[in-house]
Design a protein around this motif. Structure first.
Motif, short mmCIF file in Angstrom:
data_model
loop_
_atom_site.label_atom_id
_atom_site.label_comp_id
_atom_site.label_asym_id
_atom_site.label_seq_id
_atom_site.Cartn_x
_atom_site.Cartn_y
_atom_site.Cartn_z
N PRO A 208 0.84 -1.33 -0.01
CA PRO A 208 -0.01 -0.01 0.00
C PRO A 208 0.76 1.27 0.07
CG PRO A 208 -0.62 -1.57 1.78
CD PRO A 208 0.54 -2.04 1.21
N LYS A 209 0.05 2.33 -0.54
CA LYS A 209 0.91 3.55 -0.36
C LYS A 209 1.25 4.28 0.95
CE LYS A 209 0.76 6.08 -4.88
NZ LYS A 209 -0.43 6.94 -5.73
N SER A 210 -0.04 3.90 1.59
CA SER A 210 -0.08 4.51 2.93
C SER A 210 0.79 3.40 4.21
CB SER A 210 -1.33 4.73 3.48
OG SER A 210 -2.16 3.78 3.24
N ASN A 211 1.15 3.76 5.08
CA ASN A 211 1.94 2.73 6.12
C ASN A 211 0.88 2.49 7.07
OD1 ASN A 211 2.15 4.79 7.98
ND2 ASN A 211 4.46 4.88 7.73
N THR A 212 1.22 1.55 7.92
CA THR A 212 0.18 1.42 9.20
C THR A 212 -0.08 2.49 9.99
OG1 THR A 212 0.97 -0.96 8.93
CG2 THR A 212 -0.04 -0.37 11.24
N GLY A 213 0.82 3.18 10.17
CA GLY A 213 0.66 4.42 11.29
C GLY A 213 -0.34 5.30 10.60
N GLU A 214 -0.28 5.43 9.27
CA GLU A 214 -1.42 6.54 8.70
C GLU A 214 -2.82 5.90 8.77
OE1 GLU A 214 -0.03 8.57 4.87
OE2 GLU A 214 1.19 6.88 4.87
N CYS A 215 -2.70 4.69 8.60
CA CYS A 215 -4.05 4.00 8.29
C CYS A 215 -4.64 4.18 9.92
CB CYS A 215 -4.01 2.56 8.13
SG CYS A 215 -3.55 2.67 6.40
N VAL A 216 -3.84 3.72 11.01
CA VAL A 216 -4.17 3.93 12.51
C VAL A 216 -4.71 5.32 12.74
CG1 VAL A 216 -3.48 3.71 14.77
CG2 VAL A 216 -3.13 1.82 13.00
N SER A 217 -4.04 6.08 12.48
CA SER A 217 -4.39 7.64 12.64
C SER A 217 -5.67 7.86 12.06
CB SER A 217 -3.30 8.60 12.03
OG SER A 217 -2.17 8.56 12.84
N HIS A 218 -5.92 7.60 10.54
CA HIS A 218 -7.21 7.92 9.79
C HIS A 218 -8.48 6.88 10.60
CE1 HIS A 218 -10.22 7.89 6.78
NE2 HIS A 218 -10.32 6.59 7.02
N VAL A 219 -8.07 5.77 10.85
CA VAL A 219 -9.14 5.04 11.73
C VAL A 219 -9.43 5.94 12.89
CG1 VAL A 219 -9.90 2.81 12.91
CG2 VAL A 219 -8.82 2.92 10.33
N LYS A 220 -8.76 6.34 13.80
CA LYS A 220 -8.82 6.96 14.93
C LYS A 220 -9.90 8.28 14.81
CE LYS A 220 -6.40 9.12 18.85
NZ LYS A 220 -5.13 9.91 19.13
N GLN A 221 -10.02 8.96 13.59
CA GLN A 221 -10.87 10.03 13.27
C GLN A 221 -12.23 9.62 13.12
OE1 GLN A 221 -9.41 12.95 13.52
NE2 GLN A 221 -7.32 11.76 13.75
N VAL A 222 -12.45 8.50 12.48
CA VAL A 222 -13.63 7.99 11.91
C VAL A 222 -14.38 6.54 12.67
CG1 VAL A 222 -13.20 8.39 9.56
CG2 VAL A 222 -12.79 6.02 10.50
N ILE A 223 -13.83 6.28 13.78
CA ILE A 223 -14.26 5.10 14.42
C ILE A 223 -15.30 5.54 15.46
CG2 ILE A 223 -12.46 4.78 16.25
CD1 ILE A 223 -13.44 1.75 14.19
N SER A 224 -16.21 4.94 15.67
CA SER A 224 -17.21 5.11 16.63
C SER A 224 -17.54 3.81 17.44
CB SER A 224 -18.65 5.42 15.85
OG SER A 224 -19.10 4.42 15.20
N GLU A 225 -18.29 4.02 18.81
CA GLU A 225 -18.60 3.17 19.71
C GLU A 225 -19.36 1.96 18.99
OE1 GLU A 225 -17.50 2.02 22.58
OE2 GLU A 225 -16.16 3.73 22.60
N GLU A 226 -20.42 2.63 18.17
CA GLU A 226 -21.39 1.41 17.30
C GLU A 226 -20.52 0.74 16.45
OE1 GLU A 226 -24.29 3.08 14.33
OE2 GLU A 226 -24.94 3.89 16.32
N LEU A 227 -19.52 1.28 15.69
CA LEU A 227 -18.88 0.29 14.67
C LEU A 227 -17.97 -0.55 15.66
CD1 LEU A 227 -17.55 2.96 12.09
CD2 LEU A 227 -18.94 0.83 11.74
N LEU A 228 -17.52 -0.03 16.64
CA LEU A 228 -16.52 -0.93 17.57
C LEU A 228 -17.41 -2.15 17.89
CD1 LEU A 228 -14.26 1.60 19.54
CD2 LEU A 228 -13.70 -0.08 17.78
N THR A 229 -18.49 -1.92 18.22
CA THR A 229 -19.37 -3.11 18.62
C THR A 229 -19.60 -3.84 17.62
OG1 THR A 229 -20.54 -1.47 20.30
CG2 THR A 229 -21.65 -3.73 19.73
N GLU A 230 -19.83 -3.68 16.44
CA GLU A 230 -19.96 -4.39 15.29
C GLU A 230 -18.79 -5.23 14.92
OE1 GLU A 230 -22.74 -4.66 13.43
OE2 GLU A 230 -23.69 -3.63 15.10
N PHE A 231 -17.73 -4.51 15.19
CA PHE A 231 -16.34 -5.35 15.06
C PHE A 231 -16.11 -6.67 15.96
CE2 PHE A 231 -14.28 -1.72 12.46
CZ PHE A 231 -13.74 -2.31 11.39
N ALA A 232 -16.51 -6.18 17.26
CA ALA A 232 -16.58 -7.18 18.23
C ALA A 232 -17.39 -8.33 17.89
CB ALA A 232 -16.85 -6.64 19.61
N LYS A 233 -18.64 -8.00 17.39
CA LYS A 233 -19.96 -8.89 17.13
C LYS A 233 -19.05 -10.02 16.14
CE LYS A 233 -23.83 -6.86 18.02
NZ LYS A 233 -25.00 -5.84 17.25
#
Ligand code: PMV
Length: 334
Positions: A208-233
């Motif tokens: 990928p053009k982006s590295n892990t750190g960039e992806c993790v920083s991006h996800v920090k901006q968009v992740i929500s409690e609702e999505l985290l619950t879906e991931f856990a499910k």
């Protein structure tokens, strides 16, 4: 002294694991190796074969580099630098891991060391090449210097290095490479699981053009409690399917996991189209690891399918291969 550490595939729950949710990962039969021997002079020499880097350094030069990297990381934590400005050159990760290890153990190098690393794990593709290289280097050094380390020590040394690259690492790559096998990782706790009995196919969609750190920083901006619950499910559903060897349920969990990865913006459109085509062929597929926030390559993609998808992937110009679980983890090579 030669140490060997496996790469990994995150089967379910990447990204959510950084935010305290469970994830399941499997060590894979692709390896990084590191060997250490005495140097004739009191220097540390690096032979990093994959990046063709061969150079001798004094320990004081390495310590200056380490301090600079720690300053960069502190600036990142304060929001003054992006994660891409912390580690600037590919050799710095290993150089940091080696120097930090010696300093943390307060080891006075009485003679020099030659460190050679090689990885057959593609770099920056979500297959855990960095974690495996860091662990193999630490293990080879510890054995060379006759130092016994606890599991937590390996992981803490590894995490300090990996954080420079991920921003904030969950530690899952290091845990699975250390233990081998298949495991669930949740907030620092490891539960060993039976490795999958169904075949897992791997396609490397490219670095990928982006590295892990960039992806993790991006996800920090968009992740929500609702999505985290879906991931856990989906991870709970995947685990259930794995325990019961129920491919249909495993496939459904992978498809749901893929949709969540699309929602958090780490699956390039070209890869989304490829996955839709695979689904039409009766396969389930998802990116494994950080994915990408720029460009059209996403790193490692796993496919679970009753039929061999290799020929279909070739028609779309993707090479596909079976991947197996490594059950041994970090070890000294015989
Ligand atoms: O570096 P990668 O591509 O193997 O990704 C690691 C997995 C993440 O969940 C994205 C980050 C982490 O630290 O767990």
């Amino acid at each position: 002294m030669k140490a060997i550490a496996p790469g990994k595939l995150i089967l379910s729950g990447e990204h959510a694991v950084v935010h305290g949710q469970p994830a399941i990962a499997m060590a894979v039969d692709r390896y990084a190796t590191a060997s250490v021997k005495q140097h004739a002079r009191s220097l540390v020499s690096f032979d990093l074969l994959n990046i063709k880097y061969h150079k001798d350094h004094s320990i004081s030069a390495l310590r200056a580099l380490k301090n600079q990297l720690l300053e960069n990381y502190e600036a990142f934590q304060k929001g003054e630098k992006g994660i891409k400005d912390v580690l600037k050159l590919p050799m710095e990760l290993t150089q940091f891991a080696v120097t930090n290890f010696l300093d943390k153990l307060n080891h006075k190098l009485t003679s020099g060391m030659q460190i050679k690393t090689h990885s057959e794990i593609p770099i920056g593709c979500g297959l855990g090449s960095s974690a495996a290289t860091i662990l193999a280097s630490i293990h080879a050094m510890a054995n060379h210097l006759n130092i016994e380390l606890s599991e937590e020590s390996y992981l803490n040394h590894g995490l300090e290095a990996e954080n420079l690259q991920h921003g904030r690492s969950s530690g899952i790559d290091l845990r699975v490479s250390y233990h081998g096998g298949c495991l669930q990782y949740h907030n620092g706790t490891v539960d060993k699981l039976q490795p999958p009995k169904f075949p897992i196919y791997l396609v490397n969609t490219g670095s990928p053009k982006s590295n892990t750190g960039e992806c993790v920083s991006h996800v920090k901006q968009v992740i929500s409690e609702e999505l985290l619950t879906e991931f856990a499910k989906v991870t709970t559903a995947f685990k259930q399917g794995l325990l019961e060897n129920d491919i249909a349920n495993v496939q459904q969990a992978i498809k749901n996991n893929h949709q969540l990865l699309v929602k958090i913006g780490v699956v390039p459109e070209a890869i989304q189209s490829f996955i839709s085509m695979l689904e039409q062929q009766g396969c389930a597929a998802k990116l494994c690891g950080a994915g990408a926030v720029h460009g059209d390559k996403g790193g490692a993609l796993m496919i679970v399918s009753e039929q061999d998808p290799t020929a279909f992937c070739e028609t779309k110009s993707y090479h596909c291969e079976l991947i197996h679980c490594d059950t041994d983890g970090l070890r000294i090579a015989s």
